[in-house]
Design an enzyme around this catalytic site. Sequence first.
Site, PDB file in Angstrom:
ATOM      1  N   GLY A  31       0.823  -1.206   0.000  1.00 38.96           N
ATOM      2  CA  GLY A  31       0.000   0.000   0.000  1.00 38.96           C
ATOM      3  C   GLY A  31       0.855   1.252   0.000  1.00 38.96           C
ATOM      4  N   ALA A  87      -2.901   0.014   7.028  1.00 37.33           N
ATOM      5  CA  ALA A  87      -4.235  -0.465   7.401  1.00 37.33           C
ATOM      6  C   ALA A  87      -5.272   0.498   6.830  1.00 37.33           C
ATOM      7  CB  ALA A  87      -4.382  -0.554   8.914  1.00 37.33           C
ATOM      8  N   LYS A  98      -8.004  -4.484   6.875  1.00 34.80           N
ATOM      9  CA  LYS A  98      -6.983  -4.404   5.844  1.00 34.80           C
ATOM     10  C   LYS A  98      -7.515  -5.035   4.562  1.00 34.80           C
ATOM     11  CE  LYS A  98      -2.695  -5.328   6.574  1.00 34.80           C
ATOM     12  NZ  LYS A  98      -2.371  -4.207   5.676  1.00 34.80           N
ATOM     13  N   GLY A 101      -5.945  -2.746  -0.603  1.00 35.82           N
ATOM     14  CA  GLY A 101      -5.075  -2.976  -1.763  1.00 35.82           C
ATOM     15  C   GLY A 101      -5.131  -4.402  -2.272  1.00 35.82           C
ATOM     16  N   GLU A 107      -0.845 -10.685   3.639  1.00 35.66           N
ATOM     17  CA  GLU A 107      -0.569  -9.771   4.771  1.00 35.66           C
ATOM     18  C   GLU A 107      -0.876 -10.461   6.097  1.00 35.66           C
ATOM     19  OE1 GLU A 107      -1.398  -5.424   2.727  1.00 35.66           O
ATOM     20  OE2 GLU A 107      -3.061  -6.462   3.656  1.00 35.66           O
TER      21      GLU A 107
HETATM   22  C1  A5P Z   1      -3.340  -3.744   1.225  1.00 38.38           C
HETATM   23  O1  A5P Z   1      -4.077  -4.866   0.900  1.00 38.38           O
HETATM   24  C2  A5P Z   1      -3.944  -3.085   2.399  1.00 38.38           C
HETATM   25  O2  A5P Z   1      -4.170  -3.890   3.491  1.00 38.38           O
HETATM   26  C3  A5P Z   1      -3.193  -1.834   2.786  1.00 38.38           C
HETATM   27  O3  A5P Z   1      -2.251  -2.080   3.776  1.00 38.38           O
HETATM   28  C4  A5P Z   1      -4.190  -0.860   3.247  1.00 38.38           C
HETATM   29  O4  A5P Z   1      -5.168  -0.767   2.232  1.00 38.38           O
HETATM   30  C5  A5P Z   1      -3.592   0.506   3.537  1.00 38.38           C
HETATM   31  O5  A5P Z   1      -3.192   1.098   2.367  1.00 38.38           O
HETATM   32  P1  A5P Z   1      -2.641   2.561   2.298  1.00 38.38           P
HETATM   33  O6  A5P Z   1      -1.424   2.627   3.134  1.00 38.38           O
HETATM   34  O7  A5P Z   1      -2.374   2.762   0.828  1.00 38.38           O
HETATM   35  O8  A5P Z   1      -3.704   3.496   2.776  1.00 38.38           O
END
Ligand code: A5P
Length: 217
Positions: A31, A87, A98, A101, A107
Site C-alpha cells: 500500500g 491499514a 486491511k 489494496g 498480509e
Molecule cells: C493492502 O491490501 C492493504 O491492506 C493496505 O495495507 C491498506 O489498504 C492501507 O493502504 P494505504 O497505506 O495505501 O492506505
Amino acid sequence: MSEEINLAKKAAGDKAASLVESGMLVGLGTGSTAYWAIKKIGERVADGLKIKAVATSKESEDLARNWNIPIIPFSDVEVLDLDIDGADEIDPNFNLIKGGGGALLREKIIAAKSKQMIVVADESKSVDTLGKFPLPVEVVPFGIEWTIAHLKERCQSVTLRQKEKKHYVTDNGNYILDCDFYPINHPKTLHRELNNIPGVVENGLFIDLCTKVIIGE
Ligand code: A5P
C-alpha cells in the site's frame, strides 16, 4: 491523495523503517504507506543495513527488489522479527481492517508469523468502530454466487471488486468481495463467522495481530 496525507504516510513509514535493525527478518507490507517504509529500508540497506525480507504482495516484492532489499522465499521463514504494514481502519484495541489494496491474505499470513506487527498510517485511519471502510473478503471464484448469497444474509451490501472493468484478481488467483458490515461491534466473532463460510479464503479483519501503531503527522 492530498500532499498533506502523503507526507503523513511518509512520516509513519520512515519512523517504522528506523526501527529495523541489522540481522532482522522483516515483513514488507503493501500500500501507499508501506511504500514509504520499504523505500526507507532500501535506503538504509544501501547504507549497510543487513536484513532479509519477505513481501506481502508481488507489488511490494518488486519495490523491494528495485531497492536491493534481499528477498527470501516465505517457505524459508520460521519466524519474522518485524512486520511493517498499512491499514484501512484501526480501532482503539488495535484491531484492523486491511485489504483495500487486495493483499489481505498474504498480509495476514505474514503478520501471524511475526513477533511484532507495526501498523503505519495517517490519522484518517483511526476509528472508534470498524466497518465504515467496506470489509474486504477474499473468496475463491468457484461457487461465488453461493458465497455472495451467504454474505448478503449477514451484511448490508456486497460488491465484487473490479479493476479496469474486469473482476479484480488477487495474487492468489481469487476475487475480493467488499462488504458493508458497519458497525462491526464484535470483530472477533465476525472474523470467525466469515471464515466459516465455504468459499471464503480469508477476511480483512486483523484481530490481536498488531502490536504497535505509528500515526504520521
Ligand atoms: C493492502 O491490501 C492493504 O491492506 C493496505 O495495507 C491498506 O489498504 C492501507 O493502504 P494505504 O497505506 O495505501 O492506505
